[in-house]
Design a protein around this motif. Structure first.
Motif, PDB file in Angstrom:
ATOM      1  N   PHE A 207       0.841  -1.202   0.000  1.00 44.48           N
ATOM      2  CA  PHE A 207       0.000   0.000   0.000  1.00 44.48           C
ATOM      3  C   PHE A 207       0.880   1.258   0.000  1.00 44.48           C
ATOM      4  N   ALA A 300      -2.871   0.720  -4.615  1.00 43.64           N
ATOM      5  CA  ALA A 300      -2.717   0.863  -3.167  1.00 43.64           C
ATOM      6  C   ALA A 300      -3.918   0.275  -2.433  1.00 43.64           C
ATOM      7  N   VAL A 304      -4.574  -3.569   0.138  1.00 41.89           N
ATOM      8  CA  VAL A 304      -5.042  -3.707   1.531  1.00 41.89           C
ATOM      9  C   VAL A 304      -6.516  -4.092   1.615  1.00 41.89           C
ATOM     10  N   LEU A 316      -6.206   4.109   6.645  1.00 42.06           N
ATOM     11  CA  LEU A 316      -5.679   3.956   5.287  1.00 42.06           C
ATOM     12  C   LEU A 316      -6.516   4.746   4.288  1.00 42.06           C
ATOM     13  N   HIS A 320      -5.195   7.567   1.817  1.00 41.55           N
ATOM     14  CA  HIS A 320      -5.459   7.437   0.390  1.00 41.55           C
ATOM     15  C   HIS A 320      -6.117   8.695  -0.154  1.00 41.55           C
TER      16      HIS A 320
END
Length: 328
Positions: A207, A300, A304, A316, A320
């Motif tokens: 990621f 990315a 995950v 996350l 992002h």
């Protein structure tokens, strides 16, 4: 008002900053009033988004252990590595500005700045050497980046100045070494420092690597599209210094524009550079570059997706969104 990244992630940025400063403040071999100490502290206090320390703490939230001094020390080490690389980067690029202010080497002299950057890299290795137990071996990934990978990325950049035959694969490898690996390692080291399982840590690494690639590609785009005030340096700086970035690689596919790009070298007339800048801005190169950036952003999230049910997954998503929508 839109919250900053550390606020959105509910992180104590002041604690991170204290740990970064403590690396030099508590070095018994460096007097507090020395040029070295004052220069390092001035560099640290000059700004920066603290992305890499933030990624260490984010990674640690995927572990089972409580977050404490250990994680914040690793976060501080990551920023020290990054800051040292900026000193050398500015010297190699002959860049007089960093974040809109004079670069360190313009204040201290080149020789002194090289010494300061070398000290910072060595100090990080010294700091990380305290983690010598077998279960802490992952920490040496940060030492490796401080001593090898960033140097390779910088060397490749220097070696390929004005190299218009640079391949896409060579560009991507340089970007991976110079930018993406440190971000990826920050997430992985943070996770393992908090006892996350290796599978989770590896997913976070992938990621972070994809985010890092997207981050650098966005910087490549901004060199052609942003104002000097927004990026802290004149627009087109990379092109002038012979850095063959992704938009340039795509623009070289334009048979009409390619000869003008290949004619850019050290000392070329400003009018010729401006002509190429206009050509890249008006052609399709930036759209192709943006498409590759979006592909990395998608990679990315794909990396995950198995962590979707983890309580920290929202962290996350915040990262992002930040990497996907940042303006500078």
């Amino acid at each position: 008002m839109k919250p900053s990244l550390h606020e959105a992630l509910q992180m104590d940025i002041h604690r991170i900053n204290r740990e970064i400063e403590n690396i030099v403040k508590y070095d018994k071999d460096v007097p507090r009033t020395s040029v070295l100490a004052r220069s390092v502290l001035r560099l640290i206090r000059s700004g920066g988004k603290r992305l890499r320390p933030i990624m260490v703490i984010t990674g640690s939230r995927f572990g089972t252990a409580s977050i404490g001094r250990r994680q914040y020390q690793l976060a501080a080490a990551a920023e020290f590595i990054h800051a040292a690389s900026l000193i050398h980067d500015d010297i190699i690029d002959r860049s007089d500005l960093r974040r809109g202010a004079p670069s360190l080497h313009t204040q201290t002299g080149v020789a002194e700045a090289v010494h300061i950057g070398n000290y910072m890299s060595a100090r990080v290795v010294e700091l990380l050497s305290m983690y010598t137990a077998d279960e802490d071996r992952f920490v040496h990934d940060l030492s490796s980046i401080a001593t090898v990978q960033l140097c390779l990325g910088e060397y490749n950049q220097l070696q390929h100045a004005y190299d218009y035959d640079l391949s896409l694969e060579e560009y991507l490898e340089k970007t991976r070494c110079k930018t993406a690996q440190l971000m990826a390692t920050c997430l992985r080291v943070g996770a393992l420092s908090a006892d996350a399982d290796s599978e989770t840590a590896d997913m976070l690494y992938r990621f972070g690597e994809s985010l890092g690639m997207a981050f650098q590609i966005e910087d490549d785009i901004l060199d052609f599209t942003a104002t000097a005030a927004a990026i802290g340096k004149p627009a087109g700086s990379d092109l002038r210094r012979g850095q063959v970035t992704l938009p340039v690689l795509f623009a070289l596919e334009d048979a009409a524009l390619a000869p003008y790009i290949r004619n850019i070298h050290s000392g070329v007339a400003e009018e010729e550079i401006e002509y190429v800048l206009r050509g890249i801005r008006s052609g399709g190169a930036l759209a192709k570059t943006e498409k590759m950036r979006e592909d990395y952003l998608q990679e990315a999230m794909n990396a995950v997706s198995p962590l979707l049910s983890h309580p920290a997954f929202g962290q996350l998503e915040v990262l992002h969104r930040y990497f996907g929508g940042r303006a500078a």
